[in-house]
Write an enzyme that holds these catalytic residues in place. Structure first.
Site, PDB file in Angstrom:
ATOM      1  N   HIS A  61       0.937  -1.279  -0.148  1.00 35.07           N
ATOM      2  CA  HIS A  61       0.059   0.008  -0.016  1.00 35.07           C
ATOM      3  C   HIS A  61       0.953   1.301   0.070  1.00 35.07           C
ATOM      4  CE1 HIS A  61      -3.432   2.790   0.994  1.00 35.07           C
ATOM      5  NE2 HIS A  61      -2.350   3.198   1.885  1.00 35.07           N
ATOM      6  N   GLU A  62       2.008   1.494   0.938  1.00 35.81           N
ATOM      7  CA  GLU A  62       2.592   2.696   1.074  1.00 35.81           C
ATOM      8  C   GLU A  62       3.624   2.686  -0.117  1.00 35.81           C
ATOM      9  OE1 GLU A  62       2.008   4.930   3.070  1.00 35.81           O
ATOM     10  OE2 GLU A  62       0.614   3.938   4.403  1.00 35.81           O
ATOM     11  N   HIS A 112      -5.530   6.628  -2.719  1.00 33.35           N
ATOM     12  CA  HIS A 112      -6.317   5.694  -2.238  1.00 33.35           C
ATOM     13  C   HIS A 112      -7.535   5.252  -3.072  1.00 33.35           C
ATOM     14  CE1 HIS A 112      -5.063   7.256   2.089  1.00 33.35           C
ATOM     15  NE2 HIS A 112      -4.511   5.923   1.793  1.00 33.35           N
ATOM     16  N   CYS A 113      -7.890   4.217  -3.201  1.00 32.75           N
ATOM     17  CA  CYS A 113      -8.767   3.643  -4.221  1.00 32.75           C
ATOM     18  C   CYS A 113     -10.113   3.064  -3.471  1.00 32.75           C
ATOM     19  CB  CYS A 113      -8.154   2.333  -4.419  1.00 32.75           C
ATOM     20  SG  CYS A 113      -9.202   1.472  -5.983  1.00 32.75           S
ATOM     21  N   CYS A 140      -8.870  -3.594  -3.092  1.00 35.13           N
ATOM     22  CA  CYS A 140      -7.676  -3.215  -3.637  1.00 35.13           C
ATOM     23  C   CYS A 140      -6.901  -2.688  -2.423  1.00 35.13           C
ATOM     24  CB  CYS A 140      -8.068  -1.879  -4.338  1.00 35.13           C
ATOM     25  SG  CYS A 140      -6.333  -1.406  -5.173  1.00 35.13           S
ATOM     26  N   CYS A 183      -5.990   0.472 -10.602  1.00 29.48           N
ATOM     27  CA  CYS A 183      -4.601   0.960 -10.122  1.00 29.48           C
ATOM     28  C   CYS A 183      -3.578   0.396 -11.036  1.00 29.48           C
ATOM     29  CB  CYS A 183      -4.676   0.497  -8.368  1.00 29.48           C
ATOM     30  SG  CYS A 183      -5.659   1.430  -7.458  1.00 29.48           S
TER      31      CYS A 183
END
Length: 167
Positions: A123-124, A133-134, A139, A161
């Site tokens: 994520h990061e 952010h999704c 996701c 993404c």
């Protein structure tokens, strides 16, 4: 595998028993050319606190970048930002560095613990690759305000993404 062909440095601030699992899964999924790790010390000014300001780690991560495309820091301590009670991680895309905290990800189930850590790392790193952010609940780029939300999402980017990554 995504095949980003990047050089990733992982900086640990503690002895991380699941580090090799995190490194392997991140490398396999992102297709980084190299994933190396190095240990650094905590920002000394903050050692007396139980919870640490995530921003205090960013200058150290930037200073250790040395030829790597991206730097991921991993710490056991609980992290916060001035406007948030806690954070599972934080990214500084302009400097290509990010950090995750394992404090709230721990579980008696080792596989769950590893899965949570991998999700937060991916994520990061997604933020460093330019992703926001999704809205897709599965996701990995979905914002997690709780560990339950982290458990619910996948450890991969959704199709939307992925398309953004390929641009």
């Amino acid at each position: 595998m995504i095949n980003l062909h990047c050089k990733l440095l992982i900086i640990t601030f503690d002895e991380i028993d699941i580090l090799q699992k995190i490194k392997r899964r991140v490398k396999e999924y992102l297709g980084c050319d190299s994933v190396d790790n190095k240990t650094s010390s905590y920002p000394k000014a903050r050692m007396r606190f139980i919870q640490l300001n995530a921003s205090d780690f960013l200058p150290t991560l930037v200073s250790l970048k040395n030829g790597y495309d991206f730097v991921l820091g991993i710490v056991k301590a609980d992290l916060y930002l001035p406007h948030l009670n806690f954070v599972l991680g934080v990214a500084h895309p302009q400097e290509s560095v990010c950090i995750i905290s394992l404090a709230r990800l721990r579980s008696s189930d080792r596989q769950q613990y590893i899965g949570r850590a991998v999700k937060e790392a991916i994520h990061e790193l997604g933020h460093l690759f330019g992703l926001d952010h999704c809205n897709d609940p599965k996701c990995v780029m979905r914002f997690s305000n709780t560990v339950t939300e982290t458990d619910f999402k996948d450890d991969k980017y959704c199709e939307k993404c992925l398309q953004l990554l390929q641009k």
